[in-house]
Every structure is written in structure tokens, then in C-alpha cells.
Design an enzyme around this catalytic site. Structure first.
Site, PDB file in Angstrom:
ATOM      1  N   LYS A  36      32.677  53.412  22.401  1.00 50.47           N
ATOM      2  CA  LYS A  36      31.327  53.875  22.049  1.00 50.47           C
ATOM      3  C   LYS A  36      30.726  54.693  23.193  1.00 50.47           C
ATOM      4  CE  LYS A  36      27.567  51.061  22.533  1.00 50.47           C
ATOM      5  NZ  LYS A  36      26.490  51.758  23.274  1.00 50.47           N
ATOM      6  N   ASN A  37      30.823  54.161  24.404  1.00 48.58           N
ATOM      7  CA  ASN A  37      30.150  54.809  25.534  1.00 48.58           C
ATOM      8  C   ASN A  37      30.858  56.065  26.014  1.00 48.58           C
ATOM      9  OD1 ASN A  37      28.235  52.874  25.365  1.00 48.58           O
ATOM     10  ND2 ASN A  37      28.811  51.779  27.241  1.00 48.58           N
ATOM     11  N   CYS A  67      18.927  49.414  23.242  1.00 51.79           N
ATOM     12  CA  CYS A  67      18.769  47.959  23.321  1.00 51.79           C
ATOM     13  C   CYS A  67      17.584  47.585  24.207  1.00 51.79           C
ATOM     14  CB  CYS A  67      20.027  47.334  23.894  1.00 51.79           C
ATOM     15  SG  CYS A  67      21.285  47.040  22.671  1.00 51.79           S
ATOM     16  N   ARG A 124      14.672  50.404  31.770  1.00 53.28           N
ATOM     17  CA  ARG A 124      15.507  51.578  31.539  1.00 53.28           C
ATOM     18  C   ARG A 124      14.761  52.896  31.742  1.00 53.28           C
ATOM     19  NH1 ARG A 124      19.892  50.058  26.958  1.00 53.28           N
ATOM     20  NH2 ARG A 124      21.165  51.356  28.282  1.00 53.28           N
ATOM     21  N   ASP A 147      27.893  44.868  30.279  1.00 49.90           N
ATOM     22  CA  ASP A 147      28.086  44.812  28.829  1.00 49.90           C
ATOM     23  C   ASP A 147      28.997  43.657  28.400  1.00 49.90           C
ATOM     24  OD1 ASP A 147      26.428  46.944  28.553  1.00 49.90           O
ATOM     25  OD2 ASP A 147      27.982  48.416  28.083  1.00 49.90           O
ATOM     26  N   ARG A 165      25.751  48.611  15.807  1.00 49.99           N
ATOM     27  CA  ARG A 165      25.630  49.787  16.678  1.00 49.99           C
ATOM     28  C   ARG A 165      26.895  50.026  17.478  1.00 49.99           C
ATOM     29  NH1 ARG A 165      21.672  48.983  20.834  1.00 49.99           N
ATOM     30  NH2 ARG A 165      22.808  50.813  21.505  1.00 49.99           N
TER      31      ARG A 165
HETATM   32  C1  UD1 Z   1      25.262  52.884  30.205  1.00 49.51           C
HETATM   33  C2  UD1 Z   1      25.913  52.294  28.981  1.00 49.51           C
HETATM   34  C3  UD1 Z   1      25.511  50.836  28.815  1.00 49.51           C
HETATM   35  C4  UD1 Z   1      25.787  50.060  30.090  1.00 49.51           C
HETATM   36  C5  UD1 Z   1      25.204  50.763  31.306  1.00 49.51           C
HETATM   37  C6  UD1 Z   1      25.597  50.125  32.629  1.00 49.51           C
HETATM   38  C7  UD1 Z   1      26.152  54.172  27.474  1.00 49.51           C
HETATM   39  C8  UD1 Z   1      25.745  54.829  26.202  1.00 49.51           C
HETATM   40  N1  UD1 Z   1      25.513  53.047  27.810  1.00 49.51           N
HETATM   41  O1  UD1 Z   1      23.854  52.823  29.998  1.00 49.51           O
HETATM   42  O2  UD1 Z   1      26.229  50.299  27.723  1.00 49.51           O
HETATM   43  O3  UD1 Z   1      25.233  48.774  29.986  1.00 49.51           O
HETATM   44  O4  UD1 Z   1      25.644  52.137  31.352  1.00 49.51           O
HETATM   45  O5  UD1 Z   1      26.977  50.066  32.764  1.00 49.51           O
HETATM   46  O6  UD1 Z   1      27.054  54.644  28.151  1.00 49.51           O
HETATM   47  N2  UD1 Z   1      18.192  53.501  35.986  1.00 49.51           N
HETATM   48  C9  UD1 Z   1      17.048  53.938  36.604  1.00 49.51           C
HETATM   49  N3  UD1 Z   1      16.695  55.250  36.463  1.00 49.51           N
HETATM   50  C10 UD1 Z   1      17.438  56.128  35.727  1.00 49.51           C
HETATM   51  C11 UD1 Z   1      18.614  55.670  35.101  1.00 49.51           C
HETATM   52  C12 UD1 Z   1      18.968  54.332  35.236  1.00 49.51           C
HETATM   53  O7  UD1 Z   1      16.355  53.172  37.262  1.00 49.51           O
HETATM   54  O8  UD1 Z   1      17.075  57.306  35.644  1.00 49.51           O
HETATM   55  C13 UD1 Z   1      18.561  52.061  36.085  1.00 49.51           C
HETATM   56  C14 UD1 Z   1      18.482  51.383  34.720  1.00 49.51           C
HETATM   57  O9  UD1 Z   1      17.175  50.958  34.439  1.00 49.51           O
HETATM   58  C15 UD1 Z   1      19.421  50.234  34.903  1.00 49.51           C
HETATM   59  C16 UD1 Z   1      20.500  50.798  35.829  1.00 49.51           C
HETATM   60  O10 UD1 Z   1      19.925  51.949  36.443  1.00 49.51           O
HETATM   61  O11 UD1 Z   1      18.775  49.175  35.546  1.00 49.51           O
HETATM   62  C17 UD1 Z   1      21.788  51.173  35.124  1.00 49.51           C
HETATM   63  O12 UD1 Z   1      21.536  52.161  34.166  1.00 49.51           O
HETATM   64  P1  UD1 Z   1      22.582  53.274  33.738  1.00 49.51           P
HETATM   65  O13 UD1 Z   1      23.825  53.156  34.554  1.00 49.51           O
HETATM   66  O14 UD1 Z   1      21.881  54.568  33.713  1.00 49.51           O
HETATM   67  O15 UD1 Z   1      22.919  52.802  32.256  1.00 49.51           O
HETATM   68  P2  UD1 Z   1      22.865  53.663  30.935  1.00 49.51           P
HETATM   69  O16 UD1 Z   1      23.460  55.003  31.167  1.00 49.51           O
HETATM   70  O17 UD1 Z   1      21.525  53.559  30.323  1.00 49.51           O
END
Ligand code: UD1
Length: 418
Positions: free
Chosen positions: A22-23, A116, A121, A305, A397
């Protein structure tokens, strides 16, 4: 609204094939509009997040077709740079569209992304990286408007290895003018997959899988056909299910290299693991013991995850476990549901203290998020008696054919429309 009815306590035996990740597929779909030429993504999983991303591409004017499991995207006629809020709120990955839309149209208007409910986030890292590439950004009433005359390569450093921000930077920089050097990049295998896909389209990206990624912008990208990597999280979910239920299960497709820490933790529980090439065989016999400590970390650490699935396992082992969630603030929301099944878990902030109770019992529980929902299914499979897992929309999802796959392994699971 559908529910699962699960009569627990059946051993799991047999072989299960893993879907495409998915990711990986979601950012690949976002990448497909970087070219006007036709793109084929093979073996896309039948999950609702993919359907939602396809709908977003259609709203932009792209033609998206699914046939024989393959997605064909033709965005020659795409002309719209706005994503309706109904779709962005449903799918957090719509944030990747910022990089793609800016690259294709020089502008993007999207509502703050959803997904989710597992934490705050924020997307500050995405936005500050895009600014470095020359994008001006304004935010108002829950909408983000981005605009740039031209994307220009830049040196970007991420304070935290965000998966989504890393992917967005790759998407925005692939056709930017000049060279982008990203330090502090996330190292998840799905980022390597995105690099391989972009390069198959003619991009010049190198270094994914390490914390420095270099992107030499190219003028144009061409069409490509690509088979995404397999879903390490779905694979892990089956492994934890087999551990809880007992039995012997072969999981086919996912690379054991991508699951090193979860496999190590399952061995600590007392499971036997044989892993070779793209096959992982797990044998689970007798009562397992708790892990002393599991702490989620960016790759190659223990994946957030799989945190909920590991907690469900520990809840039914012997001993005590400490589960620490470092990535998301509120990723223990499924715990009260596990408690209804007899789990002894205390949550303080980002830490869950689990006292293994041996066997859980059946109960009526509700899935509030994707992986938390998977954990409830796992717990129900191992529990004594009948459980129902309500609200399958979150599970849908990310898991295609979950019921069919588990049933083939010997689980007693039905999907009921209510
Ligand atoms: C992706 C995955 C999700 C997984 C996560 C961490 C997809 C579609 N989703 O989510 O399944 O759980 O990686 O492995 O690929 N953060 C900030 N600012 C930002 C971006 C992120 O503070 O601009 C923080 C987030 O709040 C969170 C952490 O960084 O606490 C990790 O987020 P991130 O690695 O960005 O996860 P996603 O890309 O949302």
C-alpha cells in the site's frame, strides 16, 4: 457497514501470498501524473486507499483504469490542480499530490490531509522542503495553496526522516531545474521503490535507502510499467496472526530483509522463523513469552505500522512487555478494545505496559484505525470464543481479501453486512 465474526482458537496452517505494498503503490500513483504518457502499475491491491487515490487522479482529469489487477493511468488530459476536500480528508497520502501537482502544473490547492487518527500528523516538513524548491505557500481555512513559477533544485535537510516528506521531495525534484541533495531522508524500502519507479520513467534519482538522496532534475519523464514491492506490513500482520494462533504458516512475497526487527522479536517470543529469498515460514507452538521491550523507530527500526499487532501478541503471551511508540502520539487507541477481550494493558503517554494473560476471550470490538483494526482481528483469531470486529472501513483501507486469506489458513472468520 460490515463486521467480521470470528470464532477464535483455530490454528493457522498453510501458505499465504502478500499483496503489493500500500505505502508504495500510493506514492507511485501520485508519481504517475509527472508524465503525460501512459503509466502501468502492476498488481495494485484491491484496497480502498488505492481506489481513493485513483479517484483523486480522475478528479484531476486523468484516465485511470483497473484491469487484471493492473492500474493504467493516462493523464494526458489532466488539467486540474485542485483536489476536493472530501478526498484529501479521506486519504492522508493525498499530501504527495503537492509535489506531483507542482511539478506538472506549477500550482496545487489541497485541503489538509486526513487518514488514520493516530496523532497530530503535521506536514511542516513537507511544506518547508517545498519552499526550499522555490514554492510559495499560503494556508487558509484548512486549505493549502502552493505555487511556483519554476521548481529549482536545492540542498534540503530534514530534521526528522519523514517518509511522506521524503517522497514528496522526490516527486517535486524529479523534474526541477538542477540538482537536489536531500540529507536526513527516510530510508524505508518504499522510498527505494519510488526511486526505481521514477528512474524507470527517466528520472535521475540515487541514494534512496540511505539518508542522502540526490536528484538530478530532468526536463521530461516518459511512461513506464512497474511492479511494486510487496507489502511488508501485511506480511508482518500474517506472521503475528500465526504467532498468536499457533501453527505453521508460509508467507510468500515480502523480503525478510525488510522485516528484520519484527522477525527478531517473534523469535524472542519463542517462534521459529525460517526466512529465505521471498519466503518466511513461522512455526508457533505452545505458550509464547512476552518481548521485554519493543520500541518503534523509523526504518530499519521496528515499524510503527506493526506496533498494534505486536501488542495484541504480547497481550496473549506469558510475562510482561513494554511497548514504546515513538512515531505517532496517539497510536494506542485500540487498547481499550483489546481490554474488552481481557487484555491487561496500561497506557501512559507513548508507552504501553502489557501483562500477558495467556489467552484472551471473545468480545465485540470496534476497529478505529487501520493497524489497530488488524490487531483486533489478530486478537480475535487467538481468543477463546466468538468475537465481532465492527467497522471494517479502516481495515479495508489497507488489506485486500483479508478474510479469504485468513480463511484459507484455517481461521473461522465471516464477513457480515449489517
Ligand atoms: C508513512 C506511512 C505510514 C507509516 C509512517 C511511519 C504511507 C502512505 N504511510 O506515513 O503507514 O506509519 O510513514 O513509518 O506511506 N511529521 C512531522 N512533520 C511532517 C511530517 C511528519 O512532524 O511534516 C511527523 C509525524 O507527525 C509523525 C512522524 O513525523 O509523528 C512520522 O511521519 P511520516 O514518516 O511523515 O509518516 P507518513 O508519511 O505520514
Amino acid at each position: 457497514m460490515d463486521k467480521y465474526v470470528i470464532d477464535g482458537g483455530k490454528r493457522l496452517c498453510g501458505s499465504v501470498a502478500v499483496q503489493s505494498a500500500k505505502n508504495s503503490v500510493l506514492p507511485l500513483l501520485a508519481a504517475s501524473i509527472l508524465t503525460e504518457k501512459r503509466v502501468v502499475i502492476r498488481e495494485t491491491p484491491g484496497i480502498s486507499d488505492v481506489a481513493c487515490m485513483a479517484q483523486i487522479l480522475r478528479e484531476l482529469g486523468a484516465d485511470v483504469r483497473f484491469s487484471g489487477g493492473n492500474a493504467t493511468i493516462d493523464s494526458a488530459d489532466a488539467c486540474c490542480h485542485e483536489i476536493p476536500s472530501s478526498l484529501t480528508r479521506e486519504l492522508r497520502s493525498s499530501v504527495f499530490m503537492l509535489g506531483s501537482l507542482l511539478s506538472r502544473f506549477g500550482r496545487a490547492l489541497i485541503a489538509y490531509p486526513g487518514g488514520c487518527d493516530i496523532g497530530l500528523r503535521p506536514i511542516d516538513l513537507h511544506l518547508s522542503a517545498l519552499k526550499r524548491l522555490g514554492v510559495s505557500i499560503s494556508e487558509r481555512d484548512g486549505f493549502i495553496f502552493c505555487e511556483c513559477a519554476k521548481l529549482r533544485g536545492a540542498d534540503i535537510s530534514l530534521d526528522f526522516p519523514s517518509v511522506g516528506a521524503t517522497e514528496n521531495i522526490l516527486l517535486a525534484a524529479a523534474k526541477a531545474e538542477g540538482r537536489t541533495v536531500l540529507t536526513g531522508a527516510a530510508k524505508e524500502p518504499e522510498i527505494v521503490d519510488l526511486q526505481n519507479f521514477l528512474n524507470a520513467m527517466g528520472a535521475k534519482v540515487a541514494g534512496a535507502g540511505t539518508d542522502v538522496i540526490e536528484i538530478e532534475g530532468v526536463r521530461e519523464l516518459h511512461g513506464a510499467a512497474f511492479r511494486p514491492m510487496k507489502d511488508r506490513i501485511e506480511a508482518g500482520t500474517f506472521l503475528f496472526a500465526a504467532a498468536v494462533c499457533g501453527g505453521e504458516v508460509e508467507v510468500v512475497g515480502a523480503s525478510p530483509e525488510n522485516l528484520r526487527l519484527p522477525l527478531h522479536k517473534l523469535r524472542e517470543n519463542g517462534c521459529k522463523i525460517h526466512a529465505k529469498n521471498d519466503k518466511i515460514i513461522i512455526e508457533s507452538r505452545g505458550r509464547l513469552k512476552c518481548n521485554r521491550r519493543i520500541e518503534t523507530m523509523p526504518f530499519p527500526g521496528f515499524p510503527t505500522d506493526l506496533q498494534a499487532q505486536a501488542t495484541a501478541l504480547n497481550a496473549s503471551c506469558a510475562g510482561c512487555a513494554l511497548i514504546v511508540e515513538n512515531l505517532f502520539e496517539t497510536r494506542f487507541k485500540y487498547v481499550p478494545e483489546l481490554q474488552k477481550m481481557g487484555a491487561d494493558i496500561e497506557v501512559k503517554g507513548r508507552t504501553a505496559f502489557v501483562r500477558g494473560v495467556g489467552r484472551l476471550h471473545g468480545a465485540s470490538v470496534t476497529a478505529g484505525d487501520l493497524r489497530g483494526g488488524a490487531a483486533l482481528v489478530i486478537a480475535a483469531l487467538g481468543a477463546e470464543g466468538v468475537s465481532e470486529v465492527l467497522d471494517l472501513s479502516h481495515i479495508d483501507r489497507g488489506y485486500a481479501d483479508l478474510r479469504t486469506k485468513l480463511k484459507k489458513l484455517g481461521a473461522d472468520i465471516r464477513r457480515v453486512h449489517i
